[in-house]
Motif scaffolding. Structure first.
Motif, short mmCIF file in Angstrom:
data_model
loop_
_atom_site.label_atom_id
_atom_site.label_comp_id
_atom_site.label_asym_id
_atom_site.label_seq_id
_atom_site.Cartn_x
_atom_site.Cartn_y
_atom_site.Cartn_z
N UNK A 194 0.86 -1.18 0.00
CA UNK A 194 0.00 0.00 0.00
C UNK A 194 0.90 1.24 0.00
N UNK A 195 0.86 1.98 -1.09
CA UNK A 195 1.76 3.12 -1.29
C UNK A 195 0.95 4.40 -1.35
N UNK A 196 1.29 5.35 -0.51
CA UNK A 196 0.67 6.66 -0.57
C UNK A 196 1.51 7.58 -1.43
N UNK A 197 0.85 8.47 -2.15
CA UNK A 197 1.57 9.50 -2.91
C UNK A 197 0.94 10.85 -2.59
N UNK A 198 1.76 11.77 -2.09
CA UNK A 198 1.33 13.15 -1.83
C UNK A 198 2.08 14.05 -2.81
N UNK A 199 1.57 14.18 -4.04
CA UNK A 199 2.35 14.80 -5.12
C UNK A 199 2.20 16.32 -5.22
N UNK A 200 1.44 16.91 -4.29
CA UNK A 200 1.13 18.33 -4.39
C UNK A 200 1.84 19.11 -3.28
N UNK A 201 1.92 20.42 -3.47
CA UNK A 201 2.51 21.30 -2.47
C UNK A 201 1.97 22.70 -2.69
N UNK A 202 2.06 23.51 -1.65
CA UNK A 202 1.55 24.88 -1.73
C UNK A 202 2.30 25.68 -2.79
N UNK A 203 3.62 25.50 -2.86
CA UNK A 203 4.45 26.25 -3.80
C UNK A 203 4.87 25.36 -4.97
N UNK A 204 4.69 25.86 -6.20
CA UNK A 204 4.94 25.07 -7.40
C UNK A 204 6.38 24.54 -7.49
N UNK A 205 7.42 25.29 -7.09
CA UNK A 205 8.78 24.75 -7.19
C UNK A 205 9.03 23.49 -6.36
N UNK A 206 8.11 23.17 -5.46
CA UNK A 206 8.23 21.94 -4.68
C UNK A 206 7.60 20.73 -5.37
N UNK A 207 6.88 20.97 -6.45
CA UNK A 207 6.06 19.91 -7.07
C UNK A 207 6.83 19.21 -8.19
N UNK A 208 6.89 17.89 -8.10
CA UNK A 208 7.48 17.09 -9.16
C UNK A 208 6.51 17.08 -10.34
N UNK B 177 -7.79 17.53 -7.09
CA UNK B 177 -8.78 16.47 -7.22
C UNK B 177 -8.89 16.00 -8.66
N UNK B 178 -8.79 16.93 -9.60
CA UNK B 178 -8.89 16.57 -11.02
C UNK B 178 -7.68 15.76 -11.47
N UNK B 179 -6.50 16.14 -11.03
CA UNK B 179 -5.29 15.38 -11.38
C UNK B 179 -5.38 13.97 -10.84
N UNK B 180 -5.75 13.85 -9.56
CA UNK B 180 -5.84 12.53 -8.93
C UNK B 180 -6.92 11.68 -9.58
N UNK B 181 -8.03 12.30 -9.96
CA UNK B 181 -9.12 11.56 -10.61
C UNK B 181 -8.67 11.03 -11.96
N UNK B 182 -7.85 11.81 -12.68
CA UNK B 182 -7.34 11.33 -13.96
C UNK B 182 -6.46 10.11 -13.80
N UNK B 183 -5.60 10.11 -12.80
CA UNK B 183 -4.76 8.94 -12.55
C UNK B 183 -5.61 7.73 -12.16
N UNK C 35 -4.97 2.50 -8.72
CA UNK C 35 -4.82 3.85 -8.17
C UNK C 35 -6.17 4.36 -7.66
N UNK C 36 -6.14 4.93 -6.46
CA UNK C 36 -7.36 5.45 -5.84
C UNK C 36 -7.09 6.86 -5.31
N UNK C 37 -7.96 7.77 -5.65
CA UNK C 37 -7.84 9.13 -5.12
C UNK C 37 -8.59 9.23 -3.79
N UNK C 38 -7.92 9.78 -2.79
CA UNK C 38 -8.60 10.06 -1.51
C UNK C 38 -8.68 11.57 -1.29
N UNK C 39 -8.45 12.34 -2.36
CA UNK C 39 -8.46 13.80 -2.25
C UNK C 39 -9.85 14.30 -1.87
N UNK C 40 -9.92 15.05 -0.79
CA UNK C 40 -11.16 15.67 -0.32
C UNK C 40 -12.27 14.66 0.00
#
Length: 349
Positions: A187-201, A230-236, A243-248
């Motif tokens: 079970x792998x979690x991915x937190x791919x977002x961040x408040x500031x864009x330069x932190x985001x892969x 939510x839209x990015x996670x839903x696309x994945x 893959x399962x989105x748990x966003x919001x």
């Protein structure tokens, strides 16, 4: 109610200020947990935003007092109202772990009342030397959690931080149990977002990592919050069966419970890393404009699990609000997906 001091018979109540950000408050929770385990006569009154209360819900000896910066505690009059609320705890000391305008004003009011106050050393000079473009001084700074601990040490409460991960599994929400029904993979979690864009892969590169995990038969849970995320996670989720989105979809307390059952988390230098650390979960963290040397590595995490490239331009920022350009490319662009996949393979995934 305050606990009794085992040594003097008197109540020892420390007010603790840290209003934001989410990751910083999560790090405070790790420090307070170890402090109350070592000093059981203390009562700690944690003052922070109401939404962050779940970080402290299971820490014995910690009382949470909500701070409403856009409500009753707004402005100088609101802070004075908060001061009067906090005085009811009859504090013996104040630990200001934020040291911003609001916390300094509150600290002044308590100091004028005869209450001992100690404040966070943010090491601004050292951080500037680490991030400046020229004559950069590349050396690891004191971890932020140790700076938090120093405030309590200055108040006369010696403590030692273990800097180890301690798994804290919590009951899964009923609606999340389906996400853990498949026992075949990790079970792998991915937190791919961040408040500031330069932190985001970059999302297209992160998707290559997700595709690898999906092919391996691992369950991937994507964490975040907000419409765009939510839209990015839903696309994945639509493109990959595992893959399962748990966003919001869950409260913060429920997200912590879900994270506590993960085998590993992949995260930016963001709140996701600190939430996983709070639950004792190993994190493979990705760093671009920021750097672990600044002291914000998740509590109990190890430098070997930091995925980054060495370049003289890095880091360019402490908080990730400034881009980091290395040889004409953003530093995140220099991290190939295979670097993350290799680290996953080393972790047995």
């Amino acid at each position: 109610m305050p606990l009794e001091n085992e040594e003097t018979g008197k109540n020892s109540v420390i007010l603790v200020f840290r209003f934001s950000a989410m990751g910083d408050v999560a790090m405070v929770a790790s420090v307070l947990r170890e402090l109350v385990e070592q000093r059981r006569h203390l009562t700690l009154v944690m003052v922070s935003r109401e939404a962050l209360q779940p970080f402290f819900a299971d820490i014995s000896g910690v009382v949470f007092h909500p701070f409403y910066p856009h409500g009753p505690h707004q402005g100088i009059s609101g802070l004075y109202r908060l001061f009067k609320e906090l005085k009811r705890y009859q504090p013996t000391a104040v630990a200001d772990l934020h040291h911003n305008i609001r916390s300094r004003f509150l600290s002044l009011l308590f100091r004028l009342s005869g209450i001992a106050v100690r404040q966070l050393d943010k090491a601004r000079k050292e951080k500037k030397a680490l991030t400046r473009a020229y004559k950069k001084i590349m050396k690891p700074l004191k971890p932020t959690v140790e700076r938090y601990a120093d405030v309590f040490r200055k108040l006369g409460y010696p403590m030692a931080l273990s800097h180890t991960l301690k798994r804290r599994k919590q009951p899964l929400p009923e609606t999340a149990k389906r996400l853990f029904a498949d026992h075949g993979g990790k079970k792998v979690g991915i937190a791919p977002f961040a408040k500031h864009l330069p932190k985001v892969y970059p999302f297209d590169r992160m998707e290559e990592v997700i595709a690898y995990l999906d092919r391996q038969g691992h369950t991937v849970l994507v964490f975040g919050g907000g419409t765009a995320e939510r839209q990015v996670a839903a696309g994945w989720q639509a493109r990959y069966s595992q893959v399962h989105s748990v966003v919001d979809q869950f409260s913060l307390q429920q997200e912590l419970s879900i994270i506590s059952h993960l085998d590993v988390m992949i995260s930016m230098d963001s709140a996701g890393m600190h939430m996983a650390s709070l639950m004792g979960v190993r994190v493979l963290s990705i760093w671009g404009a920021t750097h672990p040397y600044a002291g914000f590595l998740g509590y109990g995490q190890v430098p070997d699990d930091c995925i980054q490239v060495d370049h003289p331009a890095r880091p360019s920022s402490i908080y990730g609000n400034k881009p980091c350009i290395c040889d004409g490319k953003d530093s995140m662009e220099l991290i190939a997906p295979v670097m993350i996949i290799d680290k996953l393979r080393e972790a047995g995934l």
